[in-house]
Design an enzyme around this catalytic site. Structure first.
Site, PDB file in Angstrom:
ATOM      1  N   SER A 176       0.874  -1.181   0.000  1.00 47.57           N
ATOM      2  CA  SER A 176       0.000   0.000   0.000  1.00 47.57           C
ATOM      3  C   SER A 176       0.907   1.225   0.000  1.00 47.57           C
ATOM      4  CB  SER A 176      -0.935  -0.012   1.207  1.00 47.57           C
ATOM      5  OG  SER A 176      -0.238   0.122   2.411  1.00 47.57           O
ATOM      6  N   GLU A 189      -3.359   6.013  11.946  1.00 46.84           N
ATOM      7  CA  GLU A 189      -2.446   6.308  10.829  1.00 46.84           C
ATOM      8  C   GLU A 189      -3.212   6.341   9.513  1.00 46.84           C
ATOM      9  OE1 GLU A 189       0.811   3.541  10.795  1.00 46.84           O
ATOM     10  OE2 GLU A 189       0.992   3.638   8.627  1.00 46.84           O
ATOM     11  N   LYS A 249       9.803   5.263   7.394  1.00 48.76           N
ATOM     12  CA  LYS A 249      10.177   4.073   6.614  1.00 48.76           C
ATOM     13  C   LYS A 249      11.385   4.439   5.761  1.00 48.76           C
ATOM     14  CE  LYS A 249       5.513   2.097   5.817  1.00 48.76           C
ATOM     15  NZ  LYS A 249       4.298   2.270   4.955  1.00 48.76           N
ATOM     16  N   ASP A 292       1.533   8.552   6.969  1.00 42.89           N
ATOM     17  CA  ASP A 292       2.417   7.579   6.310  1.00 42.89           C
ATOM     18  C   ASP A 292       2.446   7.888   4.816  1.00 42.89           C
ATOM     19  OD1 ASP A 292       3.674   5.380   5.186  1.00 42.89           O
ATOM     20  OD2 ASP A 292       2.105   3.952   5.699  1.00 42.89           O
ATOM     21  N   HIS A 342       8.313  -1.129   9.602  1.00 46.13           N
ATOM     22  CA  HIS A 342       8.674  -2.127   8.595  1.00 46.13           C
ATOM     23  C   HIS A 342       7.838  -1.871   7.338  1.00 46.13           C
ATOM     24  CE1 HIS A 342       5.001  -4.879   9.533  1.00 46.13           C
ATOM     25  NE2 HIS A 342       4.705  -3.609   9.657  1.00 46.13           N
ATOM     26  N   LYS A 354       6.524  -0.296  14.624  1.00 50.69           N
ATOM     27  CA  LYS A 354       5.581  -1.346  14.205  1.00 50.69           C
ATOM     28  C   LYS A 354       6.311  -2.299  13.272  1.00 50.69           C
ATOM     29  CE  LYS A 354       3.130   0.691  10.234  1.00 50.69           C
ATOM     30  NZ  LYS A 354       1.823   0.807   9.577  1.00 50.69           N
ATOM     31  N   ASP A 360      -4.185   1.396  11.410  1.00 47.77           N
ATOM     32  CA  ASP A 360      -3.756   2.001  10.150  1.00 47.77           C
ATOM     33  C   ASP A 360      -4.787   1.632   9.088  1.00 47.77           C
ATOM     34  OD1 ASP A 360      -2.660   2.981   7.874  1.00 47.77           O
ATOM     35  OD2 ASP A 360      -0.866   1.716   7.873  1.00 47.77           O
ATOM     36  N   GLU A 404      -4.789  -2.337   9.147  1.00 50.70           N
ATOM     37  CA  GLU A 404      -4.059  -2.820  10.328  1.00 50.70           C
ATOM     38  C   GLU A 404      -4.780  -2.487  11.628  1.00 50.70           C
ATOM     39  OE1 GLU A 404      -0.114  -1.120  10.124  1.00 50.70           O
ATOM     40  OE2 GLU A 404       0.077  -1.665   8.006  1.00 50.70           O
ATOM     41  N   HIS A 408      -3.361  -6.010   2.488  1.00 51.91           N
ATOM     42  CA  HIS A 408      -2.525  -7.046   3.108  1.00 51.91           C
ATOM     43  C   HIS A 408      -3.284  -8.323   3.433  1.00 51.91           C
ATOM     44  CE1 HIS A 408       0.277  -3.633   4.699  1.00 51.91           C
ATOM     45  NE2 HIS A 408       0.316  -3.765   3.387  1.00 51.91           N
ATOM     46  N   GLU A 465       1.432  -9.408   7.098  1.00 54.97           N
ATOM     47  CA  GLU A 465       2.206  -8.997   8.268  1.00 54.97           C
ATOM     48  C   GLU A 465       1.959  -9.903   9.466  1.00 54.97           C
ATOM     49  OE1 GLU A 465       1.636  -4.797   8.836  1.00 54.97           O
ATOM     50  OE2 GLU A 465       2.637  -4.325   6.939  1.00 54.97           O
TER      51      GLU A 465
HETATM   52  P1  PGA Z   1       3.065  -1.236   3.146  1.00 51.53           P
HETATM   53  O1  PGA Z   1       2.137  -1.154   4.430  1.00 51.53           O
HETATM   54  O2  PGA Z   1       4.418  -1.648   3.577  1.00 51.53           O
HETATM   55  O3  PGA Z   1       2.367  -2.229   2.273  1.00 51.53           O
HETATM   56  O4  PGA Z   1       3.065   0.154   2.558  1.00 51.53           O
HETATM   57  C1  PGA Z   1       2.558  -0.625   5.643  1.00 51.53           C
HETATM   58  C2  PGA Z   1       1.790   0.618   5.989  1.00 51.53           C
HETATM   59  O5  PGA Z   1       0.892   1.064   5.250  1.00 51.53           O
HETATM   60  O6  PGA Z   1       2.081   1.214   7.021  1.00 51.53           O
HETATM   61 ZN    ZN Z   2       0.580   2.881   6.770  1.00 52.95          ZN
END
Ligand code: PGA
Ligand code: ZN
Length: 433
Positions: free
Chosen positions: A45, A288, A340, A315, A368, A391, A245, A167, A158, A208
Site C-alpha cells: 500500500s 495512521e 520508513k 504515512d 517495517h 511497528k 492504520d 491494520e 494485506h 504482516e
Molecule cells: P506497506 O504497508 O508496507 O504495504 O506500505 C505498511 C503501511 O501502510 O504502514
Molecule cells: Zn501505513
C-alpha cells in the site's frame, strides 16, 4: 586514533522478500576487512510520492518484479561512486548516492539500490567503530526501547477478504519493559486466534502475520480484539491499547471513501465523523492514514478535531519526506509521522526527516514494510531515534519477529540503562490524563 576505514567493494544480489518477491541485498567490504550486508523491504500500500523502487519489468522473470537492473546499478555506478570513501561519513556517502542518481525520486539507480548501499554502509561503519548500530546512529544516550505495535488483524491490501481497515494493532503501553510488552502481545495474539475460531472466523494470516477474518463490519474486528485482550488477562486501554492504520488511500475512489465491509460510501467529513466515533468508543491511541494521501484539507480538519486526543500519523501522506512533512507542519496536518527508510531511500534523509518531526513537536513511529526481509536495522533505528514507537507486524512470522527479537537483544545489552517508553511515547495520552 586508528586510520579511518574506507569502502573497498560494494556488491549486490537479488534475494527474496517475505512475499516471495525479489528484493535487493547489498554487501559492503571495507579495507579493514569488515564485511556486512543490508537488505531492502518493499511495500504494497505504497504512497504516491515514495522514492521509486526499480523493478525490471521483464515479464519472463518474477512477473516483471525482478531487480537485476537495481543490482547492476549497485555493482556498477554505486560501487564506482563510493569506493575509496571513508565509511563513517554517512552524510557524504548519502549525498554522493543522491548526486549519482540525479533524480528527485531516485528513479535512475532505484531507491532499492540506493537504500541497500546506504544502509550497508551504516552497518559497516557501526561494526568498524565497535558499536551496535543503534548507538552508532543514535549516540551515547540511546537507551529508550520502543512500544511495539503488533498488527494482529490484517485487511485492505494485506489480507484479501479481511476488513477495509488494513491494520488493527495491539499497543502494550502499560508493560514495564519491552520484554514484557512482547509477552503481552504474543499472548493476546494467541487469545485472538481462539476468539476468532470460536466466532467461526478464519485464522489464516495476512502479509504482516495478523489474522484475516471475514467479518460483517470493521467494528466487529474491534470488538473481537477487545475481547481477546480481556481473555488474555489484560485491561484494555490500561495494559494494552489499540492503534489503527486504515491506509485509507486504498479505499478512496473519486473523492469518496468506500467501506465495502460496512456497506458505506462516505465523504471526507463523514469519514472524519466515523473516526471520531471510533476514538471515543475504542480507546484508540494511534490513527495512521485515516484519510487518503491527497486529502490534505481533510487531514487538517481531522487533526483539528481529534489531534488532542489521539496520535494522528502520516504515512502515505508524508512518505518520510521532509518536503511533505514541512507542508503537513505548515497546514497543521497530523501530529506524528511514520518513518520508513525505503520511502525516502537513504539513512541520512531518514534521520533528517525525523529531526524535523521532533523539532515541530511531532512524534515518530518507525515502521517495517509489508514485504520484509530478515534485516533488523529498523529495531536499531527506533532505539537510535529514541522515538518510543515501532511497528513490525504481528508477534509471529520470522521476518516480523526478527525485529522484536533484536529489540530484546538491545534491551539486554543496555541492562539497567534500558527504559521502556510505555505511555510516555504518546503525547495525547499525557494530555488526556
Ligand atoms: P506497506 O504497508 O508496507 O504495504 O506500505 C505498511 C503501511 O501502510 O504502514
Ligand atoms: Zn501505513
Amino acid at each position: 586514533m586508528s586510520k579511518r576505514a574506507v569502502i573497498k567493494a560494494i556488491t549486490a544480489d537479488e534475494i527474496l522478500d517475505s512475499r516471495g518477491n525479489p528484493t535487493v541485498d547489498v554487501t559492503v567490504t571495507l579495507t579493514s576487512g569488515v564485511m556486512v550486508s543490508a537488505s531492502v523491504p518493499s511495500g504494497a500500500s505504497t504512497g504516491e510520492f515514495e522514492a521509486v523502487e526499480l523493478r525490471d519489468g521483464d515479464r519472463t522473470r518474477y512477473g516483471g518484479k525482478g531487480v537485476l537492473k537495481a543490482v547492476k546499478h549497485v555493482n556498477g555506478e554505486i560501487a564506482w561512486a563510493l569506493n575509496g570513501m571513508p565509511v563513517d561519513d554517512q552524510r557524504r556517502i548519502d549525498e554522493k548516492l543522491i548526486e549519482t542518481d540525479g533524480s528527485d525520486s531516485k528513479s535512475v539507480l532505484g531507491a532499492n539500490a540506493i537504500l541497500g548501499a546506504s544502509l550497508a554502509c551504516a552497518k559497516a561503519a557501526a561494526i568498524e567503530t565497535g558499536e551496535p548500530l543503534f548507538r552508532y546512529l543514535g549516540g551515547a544516550n540511546a537507551h529508550v526501547l520502543p512500544v511495539p505495535m503488533f498488527n494482529v488483524l490484517n485487511g485492505g491490501k494485506h489480507g484479501d477478504d479481511g476488513p477495509d481497515v488494513q491494520e488493527f494493532k495491539l499497543v502494550p503501553l502499560g508493560a514495564p519493559t519491552f520484554r514484557e510488552a512482547l509477552r503481552y502481545g504474543a499472548e493476546t495474539y494467541h487469545a485472538l486466534g481462539k476468539v476468532l475460531a470460536e466466532a467461526g472466523a478464519s485464522t489464516n494470516v495476512g502479509d504482516e502475520g495478523g489474522y484475516v477474518p471475514q467479518l460483517p463490519s470493521n467494528a466487529a474486528a474491534m470488538d473481537l480484539i477487545l475481547k481477546a485482550i480481556e481473555r488474555a488477562g489484560y485491561r484494555p486501554g490500561e495494559d494494552i491499547a489499540i492503534g489503527l492504520d486504515p491506509a485509507a488511500s486504498s479505499f478512496y475512489k473519486d473523492g469518496r471513501y468506500i467501506l465495502a465491509r460496512d456497506g458505506k460510501t462516505l465523504t471526507s467529513e463523514q469519514m472524519i465523523d466515523y473516526w471520531s466515533d471510533w476514538v471515543s468508543r475504542y480507546l484508540l491511541v494511534s490513527l495512521e492514514d485515516p484519510l487518503a494521501d491527497n486529502d490534505w484539507k481533510g487531514f487538517a480538519a481531522l487533526t483539528k478535531a481529534l489531534g488532542d486526543r489521539v496520535q494522528v500519523v502520516g504515512d502515505d501522506l508524508f512518505v518520510t519526506n521532509r518536503k511533505f512533512l514541512q507542508r503537513g507542519i505548515d497546514e497543521h496536518c497530523c501530529n506524528s509521522i511514520l518513518i520508513k527508510l525505503n520511502q525516502i531511500g537513504t539513512v541520512t534523509e531518514t534521520l533528517d526527516t525525523a529531526e524535523l518531526a521532533f523539532s515541530a513537536g511531532y512524534t515518530c513511529l518507525v515502521s517495517h514494510r509489508s514485504g520484509e526481509t530478515e534485516d533488523t536495522s529498523i529495531a536499531d533505528l527506533a532505539v537510535a531515534l529514541g522515538c518510543g514507537q515501532i511497528k513490525s507486524g504481528a508477534p509471529a512470522r520470522g521476518e516480523r519477529v526478527a525485529k522484536y527479537n533484536r529489540l530484546l537483544a538491545i534491551e539486554r545489552l543496555l541492562g539497567d540503562d534500558a527504559r521502556y517508553a510505555g505511555r510516555s511515547a504518546f503525547r495525547q495520552l499525557q494530555a488526556r490524563s
